[in-house]
Design an enzyme around this catalytic site. Structure first.
Site, PDB file in Angstrom:
ATOM      1  N   GLY A  36       0.839  -1.207  -0.023  1.00  0.00           N
ATOM      2  CA  GLY A  36       0.175  -0.073  -0.149  1.00  0.00           C
ATOM      3  C   GLY A  36       0.784   1.263  -0.036  1.00  0.00           C
ATOM      4  N   GLN A  90       2.846   9.812   1.336  1.00  0.00           N
ATOM      5  CA  GLN A  90       4.214   9.297   1.242  1.00  0.00           C
ATOM      6  C   GLN A  90       5.139   9.810   0.178  1.00  0.00           C
ATOM      7  OE1 GLN A  90       2.532   5.293   2.124  1.00  0.00           O
ATOM      8  NE2 GLN A  90       4.417   5.065   3.114  1.00  0.00           N
ATOM      9  N   CYS A 145       5.933  -0.388   6.924  1.00  0.00           N
ATOM     10  CA  CYS A 145       5.627   0.855   6.198  1.00  0.00           C
ATOM     11  C   CYS A 145       6.679   1.216   4.973  1.00  0.00           C
ATOM     12  CB  CYS A 145       5.199   1.906   7.067  1.00  0.00           C
ATOM     13  SG  CYS A 145       4.742   3.341   6.218  1.00  0.00           S
ATOM     14  N   HIS A 195      -4.193   1.460   7.941  1.00  0.00           N
ATOM     15  CA  HIS A 195      -2.858   1.710   7.945  1.00  0.00           C
ATOM     16  C   HIS A 195      -2.634   3.126   6.671  1.00  0.00           C
ATOM     17  CE1 HIS A 195       1.771   1.456   8.031  1.00  0.00           C
ATOM     18  NE2 HIS A 195       1.414   2.024   6.777  1.00  0.00           N
ATOM     19  N   HIS A 200      -2.093   7.683   7.357  1.00  0.00           N
ATOM     20  CA  HIS A 200      -1.313   8.405   6.453  1.00  0.00           C
ATOM     21  C   HIS A 200      -1.963   9.863   5.844  1.00  0.00           C
ATOM     22  CE1 HIS A 200       2.511   6.109   6.238  1.00  0.00           C
ATOM     23  NE2 HIS A 200       1.928   5.231   5.647  1.00  0.00           N
TER      24      HIS A 200
END
Ligand code: NI
Length: 169
Positions: free
Chosen positions: A46, A51, A92, A134, A138
């Site tokens: 993912g 990010q 991550c 998750h 973010h």
């Protein structure tokens, strides 16, 4: 398609709260293609736009073994989360090499736009449910290490800053 650089914890930009996508246009479709290429290249399951330093509510996911079932969620909203929760190890792409236990709902129902701008509802359980939660964190500027104790988090911070320094040396 371009591979995008992934921000690494403790980069403060990871704590930016993402804004809704206004329209699923050519720019967004290009971003989706780049994010999928970046996620597959990094062997992640993912990736949130946050990010890659784009602060829009957009995530890409693929939890399939064959890596051929991309899921695109734009402006995702959790419509329902199971009261039943489970603790599992998470990692991550922004926190390389670190895995630790986080408690999440075992199932979620999410409404979002897909890559074509169509509204859809996804019922997720197991790994997909964890991944959705998750990645949606973010978008709120939250990295999974923030669920850990301050002691653990500081150790992780120190370790990653040291790694970064060594890479740049
Ligand atoms: Ni992550």
């Amino acid at each position: 398609m371009a591979h995008l650089p992934i921000l690494r914890y403790p980069d403060p930009r990871l704590h930016t709260v993402a804004k809704p996508v206004q329209a699923v246009d050519a720019r967004i479709r290009a971003l989706i293609a780049d994010m999928l290429a970046t996620m597959y290249d990094a062997q992640g399951i993912g990736l949130a736009a946050t990010q890659v330093d784009v602060h829009l509510r957009l995530i890409v996911i693929d939890v399939s073994e064959e890596r051929n079932q991309p899921l695109v969620l734009i402006n995702p909203v959790i419509a329902w989360a199971s009261p039943e929760r489970v603790r599992g190890d998470e990692g991550c792409l922004s926190v390389p090499g670190i895995y630790d236990g986080v408690e999440r709902s075992t199932a979620v129902k999410v409404t979002a736009l897909d890559g074509e701008g169509q509204s859809r509802t996804i019922e997720a359980e197991g790994l997909l449910a964890v991944c959705v939660q998750h990645e949606m964190d973010h978008l709120m500027g939250k990295v999974f290490v923030e669920y850990l104790s301050p002691l653990k988090r500081n150790r992780i911070k120190t370790k990653l800053l040291k790694q970064l320094k060594e890479e740049r040396a």
